[in-house]
Design a protein around this motif. Structure first.
Motif, mmCIF file in Angstrom:
data_model
loop_
_atom_site.group_PDB
_atom_site.id
_atom_site.type_symbol
_atom_site.label_atom_id
_atom_site.label_comp_id
_atom_site.label_asym_id
_atom_site.label_seq_id
_atom_site.Cartn_x
_atom_site.Cartn_y
_atom_site.Cartn_z
ATOM 1 N N LYS A 44 0.855 -1.183 0.000
ATOM 2 C CA LYS A 44 0.000 0.000 0.000
ATOM 3 C C LYS A 44 0.889 1.230 0.000
ATOM 4 N N LEU A 45 0.621 2.150 -0.921
ATOM 5 C CA LEU A 45 1.421 3.366 -1.019
ATOM 6 C C LEU A 45 1.140 4.285 0.160
ATOM 7 N N LEU A 46 2.217 4.749 0.815
ATOM 8 C CA LEU A 46 2.091 5.706 1.909
ATOM 9 C C LEU A 46 2.498 7.117 1.469
ATOM 10 N N PHE A 47 3.670 7.222 0.831
ATOM 11 C CA PHE A 47 4.217 8.511 0.423
ATOM 12 C C PHE A 47 4.832 8.398 -0.962
ATOM 13 N N TYR A 48 4.789 9.485 -1.697
ATOM 14 C CA TYR A 48 5.564 9.619 -2.911
ATOM 15 C C TYR A 48 6.264 10.970 -2.875
ATOM 16 N N LEU A 49 7.263 11.127 -3.707
ATOM 17 C CA LEU A 49 8.116 12.325 -3.668
ATOM 18 C C LEU A 49 8.570 12.613 -2.235
ATOM 19 N N SER A 51 7.772 12.964 0.686
ATOM 20 C CA SER A 51 6.999 13.497 1.820
ATOM 21 C C SER A 51 5.542 13.787 1.490
ATOM 22 N N THR A 52 5.092 13.464 0.292
ATOM 23 C CA THR A 52 3.695 13.708 -0.084
ATOM 24 C C THR A 52 2.852 12.521 0.356
ATOM 25 N N LEU A 53 1.977 12.799 1.310
ATOM 26 C CA LEU A 53 1.142 11.743 1.897
ATOM 27 C C LEU A 53 0.064 11.310 0.908
ATOM 28 N N GLN A 54 -0.018 10.023 0.662
ATOM 29 C CA GLN A 54 -1.051 9.505 -0.222
ATOM 30 C C GLN A 54 -2.416 9.657 0.445
ATOM 31 N N TYR B 94 3.864 -12.280 -8.756
ATOM 32 C CA TYR B 94 4.049 -11.176 -9.692
ATOM 33 C C TYR B 94 2.859 -10.229 -9.579
ATOM 34 N N TYR B 95 3.168 -8.968 -9.270
ATOM 35 C CA TYR B 95 2.141 -7.943 -9.133
ATOM 36 C C TYR B 95 2.165 -7.005 -10.337
ATOM 37 N N CYS B 96 1.009 -6.658 -10.782
ATOM 38 C CA CYS B 96 0.812 -5.573 -11.747
ATOM 39 C C CYS B 96 0.574 -4.303 -10.922
ATOM 40 N N ALA B 97 1.184 -3.197 -11.316
ATOM 41 C CA ALA B 97 1.024 -1.965 -10.549
ATOM 42 C C ALA B 97 0.934 -0.767 -11.482
ATOM 43 N N ARG B 98 0.133 0.203 -11.089
ATOM 44 C CA ARG B 98 0.017 1.429 -11.863
ATOM 45 C C ARG B 98 1.078 2.419 -11.398
ATOM 46 N N ASP B 99 1.780 3.033 -12.340
ATOM 47 C CA ASP B 99 2.706 4.102 -12.007
ATOM 48 C C ASP B 99 1.899 5.390 -11.829
ATOM 49 N N TYR B 100 2.318 6.175 -10.867
ATOM 50 C CA TYR B 100 1.588 7.394 -10.507
ATOM 51 C C TYR B 100 2.546 8.565 -10.448
ATOM 52 N N PRO B 101 2.154 9.765 -10.870
ATOM 53 C CA PRO B 101 0.849 10.121 -11.436
ATOM 54 C C PRO B 101 0.801 9.826 -12.928
ATOM 55 N N ALA B 102 -0.293 10.163 -13.554
ATOM 56 C CA ALA B 102 -0.445 9.907 -14.980
ATOM 57 C C ALA B 102 0.709 10.550 -15.742
ATOM 58 N N ALA B 103 1.280 9.766 -16.674
ATOM 59 C CA ALA B 103 2.370 10.194 -17.558
ATOM 60 C C ALA B 103 3.728 10.274 -16.868
ATOM 61 N N SER B 105 6.297 8.566 -13.373
ATOM 62 C CA SER B 105 6.523 7.430 -12.473
ATOM 63 C C SER B 105 7.173 7.952 -11.204
ATOM 64 N N TYR B 106 6.343 8.246 -10.204
ATOM 65 C CA TYR B 106 6.852 8.669 -8.898
ATOM 66 C C TYR B 106 6.533 7.643 -7.816
ATOM 67 N N ALA B 107 5.670 6.698 -8.123
ATOM 68 C CA ALA B 107 5.246 5.677 -7.153
ATOM 69 C C ALA B 107 4.333 4.696 -7.878
ATOM 70 N N HIS B 108 3.985 3.632 -7.181
ATOM 71 C CA HIS B 108 2.955 2.698 -7.650
ATOM 72 C C HIS B 108 1.760 2.869 -6.723
ATOM 73 N N ASP B 109 0.668 3.445 -7.229
ATOM 74 C CA ASP B 109 -0.436 3.755 -6.326
ATOM 75 C C ASP B 109 -1.509 2.679 -6.256
ATOM 76 N N TYR B 110 -1.642 1.864 -7.268
ATOM 77 C CA TYR B 110 -2.576 0.740 -7.227
ATOM 78 C C TYR B 110 -1.859 -0.529 -7.639
ATOM 79 N N TRP B 111 -2.192 -1.605 -6.954
ATOM 80 C CA TRP B 111 -1.573 -2.900 -7.172
ATOM 81 C C TRP B 111 -2.674 -3.954 -7.353
ATOM 82 N N GLY B 112 -2.355 -4.968 -8.127
ATOM 83 C CA GLY B 112 -3.243 -6.117 -8.193
ATOM 84 C C GLY B 112 -3.029 -7.026 -6.993
ATOM 85 N N GLN B 113 -3.721 -8.146 -7.003
ATOM 86 C CA GLN B 113 -3.611 -9.092 -5.891
ATOM 87 C C GLN B 113 -2.430 -10.048 -6.071
#
Lengths: 106, 121
Positions: A44-49, A51-54, B94-103, B105-113
């Protein structure tokens, strides 16, 4: 870019303040994310960049740092916070993870 | 509601192949980079690969280069991972994950099971 977390294991009590550190092998600016993972579940994502809280993450969690050193702090541990935490750098591909910090109940 | 549902895992012999799929819904799939992340049993997370929203750029971790191929079908809102020349060390969820934000890649905000790939003779 290598990412190193410390400690690997952390034992704490409900109400404690805990800090987890993530170090990058080179400057990654603020391109760091933090995740929480519970057994058998997806992270589960907690932070990105750094310090930005999800959205939806409680405010007892805080993230800080830039460059090569970053911290995740939980100000007052709750029972649901006992889990494994990972950092991940997004400065350059491959987007490597730290090895994880398992937070256990003392 | 954003949903990512993986499929295609299973038991395969060393040297074999599998094609993993991830069906996405609840968001504009063609606007996001997408990734695959794996986790060996009892181990940490390992980023495997990602693909640009139009499929024009792809990146891989060194350990899978030349053996894994990431692809996508935006018309079907689906992400794929073709895995060839499987080794025991590829055994993982193996997890599928969305890169965030759109366009970006700063994080993966949604993941599959996740879908389990087991490599064993």
């Amino acid at each position: 870019i290598q990412v190193t977390q410390s400690p690997s294991f952390l034992s704490a009590s409900v109400g404690d303040r805990v800090t987890i550190t993530c170090r990058a092998s080179q400057d990654i600016s603020s391109y760091l994310a933090w995740y929480q993972q519970k057994p058998g579940k997806a992270p589960k994502l907690l932070f990105y960049l750094a310090s930005t809280l999800q959205s939806g993450v409680p405010s007892r969690f805080s993230g800080s740092g830039s460059g090569t050193e970053f911290t995740l702090t939980i100000s007052s541990l709750q029972p649901e916070d006992f889990a494994t935490y990972y950092c991940q750098q997004f400065k350059a591909s491959p987007y490597g993870f730290g090895q994880g910090t398992k937070l256990e109940i003392k | 509601e954003v949903q990512l549902v993986e499929s295609g895992g299973g038991l395969v012999q060393p040297g074999g192949s599998l094609r993993l799929s991830c069906a996405a819904s609840g968001f504009t799939f063609s606007s996001y980079w997408m990734s695959w992340v794996r986790q060996a049993p009892g181990k940490g997370l390992e980023w495997v690969a990602n693909i640009r929203k139009d499929g024009g750029e792809k990146y891989y971790v060194d350990s899978v280069k030349g053996r894994f191929t990431i692809s996508r079908d935006n018309a079907e809102s689906s992400l794929y991972l073709q895995i060839n020349s499987l080794r025991a060390e590829d055994t993982a969820v193996y997890y599928c994950a969305r890169d965030y934000p759109a366009a970006y890649s700063y994080a993966h905000d949604y993941w599959g099971q996740g879908t389990l790939v087991s490599v064993s003779s």
